[in-house]
Design a protein around this motif. Structure first.
Motif, PDB file in Angstrom:
ATOM      1  N   ALA A  92       0.818  -1.212   0.000  1.00  0.00           N
ATOM      2  CA  ALA A  92       0.000   0.000   0.000  1.00  0.00           C
ATOM      3  C   ALA A  92       0.851   1.261   0.000  1.00  0.00           C
ATOM      4  O   ALA A  92       0.345   2.357  -0.282  1.00  0.00           O
ATOM      5  CB  ALA A  92      -0.925   0.000   1.225  1.00  0.00           C
ATOM      6  N   THR A  93       2.143   1.111   0.285  1.00  0.00           N
ATOM      7  CA  THR A  93       3.044   2.258   0.288  1.00  0.00           C
ATOM      8  C   THR A  93       3.556   2.585  -1.117  1.00  0.00           C
ATOM      9  O   THR A  93       3.994   3.713  -1.379  1.00  0.00           O
ATOM     10  CB  THR A  93       4.255   1.978   1.215  1.00  0.00           C
ATOM     11  N   VAL A  94       3.482   1.629  -2.025  1.00  0.00           N
ATOM     12  CA  VAL A  94       4.042   1.814  -3.368  1.00  0.00           C
ATOM     13  C   VAL A  94       3.409   2.993  -4.112  1.00  0.00           C
ATOM     14  O   VAL A  94       4.134   3.831  -4.680  1.00  0.00           O
ATOM     15  CB  VAL A  94       3.917   0.515  -4.188  1.00  0.00           C
ATOM     16  N   PRO A  95       2.064   3.122  -4.140  1.00  0.00           N
ATOM     17  CA  PRO A  95       1.481   4.240  -4.903  1.00  0.00           C
ATOM     18  C   PRO A  95       1.936   5.614  -4.430  1.00  0.00           C
ATOM     19  O   PRO A  95       2.223   6.490  -5.248  1.00  0.00           O
ATOM     20  CB  PRO A  95      -0.037   4.052  -4.696  1.00  0.00           C
ATOM     21  N   VAL A  96       2.006   5.823  -3.115  1.00  0.00           N
ATOM     22  CA  VAL A  96       2.405   7.144  -2.614  1.00  0.00           C
ATOM     23  C   VAL A  96       3.884   7.410  -2.906  1.00  0.00           C
ATOM     24  O   VAL A  96       4.276   8.549  -3.171  1.00  0.00           O
ATOM     25  CB  VAL A  96       2.103   7.276  -1.105  1.00  0.00           C
ATOM     26  N   SER A 145      -8.051  -7.701   1.056  1.00  0.00           N
ATOM     27  CA  SER A 145      -7.465  -8.391  -0.088  1.00  0.00           C
ATOM     28  C   SER A 145      -6.356  -7.514  -0.674  1.00  0.00           C
ATOM     29  O   SER A 145      -6.184  -6.360  -0.276  1.00  0.00           O
ATOM     30  CB  SER A 145      -8.528  -8.647  -1.152  1.00  0.00           C
ATOM     31  N   LEU A 146      -5.626  -8.069  -1.626  1.00  0.00           N
ATOM     32  CA  LEU A 146      -4.593  -7.284  -2.303  1.00  0.00           C
ATOM     33  C   LEU A 146      -5.212  -6.070  -2.986  1.00  0.00           C
ATOM     34  O   LEU A 146      -4.664  -4.961  -2.932  1.00  0.00           O
ATOM     35  CB  LEU A 146      -3.863  -8.158  -3.325  1.00  0.00           C
ATOM     36  N   LYS A 147      -6.355  -6.265  -3.619  1.00  0.00           N
ATOM     37  CA  LYS A 147      -7.036  -5.160  -4.289  1.00  0.00           C
ATOM     38  C   LYS A 147      -7.389  -4.061  -3.295  1.00  0.00           C
ATOM     39  O   LYS A 147      -7.198  -2.868  -3.569  1.00  0.00           O
ATOM     40  CB  LYS A 147      -8.304  -5.678  -4.984  1.00  0.00           C
ATOM     41  N   ASP A 148      -7.902  -4.449  -2.115  1.00  0.00           N
ATOM     42  CA  ASP A 148      -8.248  -3.467  -1.087  1.00  0.00           C
ATOM     43  C   ASP A 148      -7.012  -2.664  -0.676  1.00  0.00           C
ATOM     44  O   ASP A 148      -7.067  -1.436  -0.559  1.00  0.00           O
ATOM     45  CB  ASP A 148      -8.829  -4.161   0.146  1.00  0.00           C
ATOM     46  N   ALA A 149      -5.904  -3.366  -0.436  1.00  0.00           N
ATOM     47  CA  ALA A 149      -4.678  -2.707   0.006  1.00  0.00           C
ATOM     48  C   ALA A 149      -4.188  -1.703  -1.034  1.00  0.00           C
ATOM     49  O   ALA A 149      -3.769  -0.590  -0.687  1.00  0.00           O
ATOM     50  CB  ALA A 149      -3.596  -3.747   0.295  1.00  0.00           C
ATOM     51  N   LEU A 150      -4.260  -2.080  -2.308  1.00  0.00           N
ATOM     52  CA  LEU A 150      -3.796  -1.178  -3.368  1.00  0.00           C
ATOM     53  C   LEU A 150      -4.731   0.020  -3.523  1.00  0.00           C
ATOM     54  O   LEU A 150      -4.284   1.137  -3.805  1.00  0.00           O
ATOM     55  CB  LEU A 150      -3.672  -1.936  -4.683  1.00  0.00           C
ATOM     56  N   LEU A 151      -6.029  -0.198  -3.331  1.00  0.00           N
ATOM     57  CA  LEU A 151      -6.976   0.915  -3.407  1.00  0.00           C
ATOM     58  C   LEU A 151      -6.743   1.907  -2.270  1.00  0.00           C
ATOM     59  O   LEU A 151      -6.753   3.125  -2.489  1.00  0.00           O
ATOM     60  CB  LEU A 151      -8.418   0.388  -3.364  1.00  0.00           C
ATOM     61  N   ILE A 152      -6.536   1.391  -1.070  1.00  0.00           N
ATOM     62  CA  ILE A 152      -6.251   2.277   0.064  1.00  0.00           C
ATOM     63  C   ILE A 152      -4.905   2.958  -0.148  1.00  0.00           C
ATOM     64  O   ILE A 152      -4.735   4.142   0.168  1.00  0.00           O
ATOM     65  CB  ILE A 152      -6.277   1.491   1.387  1.00  0.00           C
ATOM     66  N   GLY A 153      -3.944   2.223  -0.691  1.00  0.00           N
ATOM     67  CA  GLY A 153      -2.647   2.823  -1.000  1.00  0.00           C
ATOM     68  C   GLY A 153      -2.766   3.908  -2.048  1.00  0.00           C
ATOM     69  O   GLY A 153      -2.083   4.941  -1.969  1.00  0.00           O
ATOM     70  N   GLY A 154      -3.616   3.673  -3.057  1.00  0.00           N
ATOM     71  CA  GLY A 154      -3.848   4.704  -4.065  1.00  0.00           C
ATOM     72  C   GLY A 154      -4.470   5.949  -3.457  1.00  0.00           C
ATOM     73  O   GLY A 154      -4.119   7.076  -3.819  1.00  0.00           O
ATOM     74  N   ALA A 155      -5.405   5.745  -2.526  1.00  0.00           N
ATOM     75  CA  ALA A 155      -6.005   6.884  -1.839  1.00  0.00           C
ATOM     76  C   ALA A 155      -4.954   7.636  -1.023  1.00  0.00           C
ATOM     77  O   ALA A 155      -4.977   8.867  -0.936  1.00  0.00           O
ATOM     78  CB  ALA A 155      -7.136   6.400  -0.925  1.00  0.00           C
ATOM     79  N   GLN A 156      -4.019   6.889  -0.433  1.00  0.00           N
ATOM     80  CA  GLN A 156      -2.969   7.516   0.358  1.00  0.00           C
ATOM     81  C   GLN A 156      -2.127   8.483  -0.483  1.00  0.00           C
ATOM     82  O   GLN A 156      -1.636   9.495   0.018  1.00  0.00           O
ATOM     83  CB  GLN A 156      -2.067   6.446   0.978  1.00  0.00           C
ATOM     84  N   ALA A 157      -1.976   8.169  -1.765  1.00  0.00           N
ATOM     85  CA  ALA A 157      -1.217   9.058  -2.648  1.00  0.00           C
ATOM     86  C   ALA A 157      -1.871  10.433  -2.750  1.00  0.00           C
ATOM     87  O   ALA A 157      -1.187  11.443  -2.964  1.00  0.00           O
ATOM     88  CB  ALA A 157      -1.081   8.429  -4.036  1.00  0.00           C
TER      89      ALA A 157
END
Length: 265
Positions: A92-96, A145-157
């Motif tokens: 989830a840290t990757v997008p930011v 799920s992985l999708k959830d984590a990436l969506l929250i990570g995207g929001a973190q950006a």
């Protein structure tokens, strides 16, 4: 730096780092309402260390389990729920991280307008209010799920936009994905660890390139006050939202945002 400046900046950093009210929105008021000069990179690093120490100390038991399970999964063992949660926090840290590299220039210059901060406070605050007001979810951080984590990570950006609030936008995304309030906040706080490490690392790099005089007593006091206030903030915030929810923070954001728009228009 005088002692009042040390205390004020430390408390502002420690409290607003984890509350969904935007630290950047509050820190912008310090030079506006006071005659203080910029505190310098060394003090910024000290404040980040205090916040980081607080969240690690508070979640030390969870982090120990997550680290051991994550290391086991790296050695080829099947990942349990703690190991999986560790992977989700890291991913989830990757997008930011990517967004920070791409938009670093505009973020540090044109996007620090008080008017933009006011609009962000109000707009993202209302979205947080909607997410908290709608039907409450029951999922925990261990059910992501992985999708959830990436969506929250995207929001973190999106938190790179001043006034958004990193904790506010990640909690909003987690609530919209069906997590309960406490789980959304816990996952947000766990996500803050690699983000604070990255942000603090960049400041350390800047400090190495352009060394400055170090007032060690002020740094130690700032680290201590930031850490204590951040720890208490995490503890009482989790208890508060369980009983009352996010609406008081939404009201505060809207009022604060309107004040910024009025003051700087």
């Amino acid at each position: 730096m005088d002692w009042l400046q040390v205390v004020v900046l430390s408390l502002v950093q420690g409290l607003t780092e984890f509350l969904p009210i935007s630290s950047s929105a509050h820190l912008i008021l310090v030079p506006v309402l006071t005659p203080w000069d910029d505190q310098g990179l060394a003090f910024d690093v000290a404040l980040h260390i205090g916040s980081l120490a607080a969240v690690i100390l508070y979640f030390r038991h969870e982090l120990k389990r997550m680290t051991l399970s994550w290391l086991a999964s790296c050695r080829g063992h099947q990942s349990d729920e703690d190991g999986q949660l560790a992977w989700w926090v890291l991913l989830a840290t990757v997008p930011v991280g990517i967004a920070a590299l791409i938009f670093k220039g505009p973020i540090e210059t044109s996007m620090r307008s008080p008017l933009l901060i006011g609009v962000s406070l109000i707009g993202f605050g209302l979205v947080l209010g909607y997410a908290d007001w709608r039907k409450k979810g029951e999922r925990s951080e261990y059910q992501l799920s992985l999708k959830d984590a990436l969506l929250i990570g995207g929001a973190q950006a999106l938190a790179l936009i001043p006034g958004t609030s990193r904790s506010g936008i990640t909690i909003t995304a987690a609530l919209l994905l069906g997590m309960n309030r406490e789980a959304a906040a816990r996952f947000s706080f766990l996500m803050s660890i690699p983000v604070i490490v990255l942000a603090g690392g960049l400041e350390v790099f800047g400090l190495i390139r352009e060394p400055e005089d170090v007032a060690w007593v002020a740094l130690l006091l700032g680290t201590l006050l930031s850490g204590i206030s951040a720890y208490l903030c995490i503890h009482y915030f989790l208890a508060f939202i369980k009983r009352i929810g996010m609406q008081p923070f939404v009201i505060y954001r809207v009022i604060f945002g309107l004040w910024l728009l009025w003051f700087f228009w």
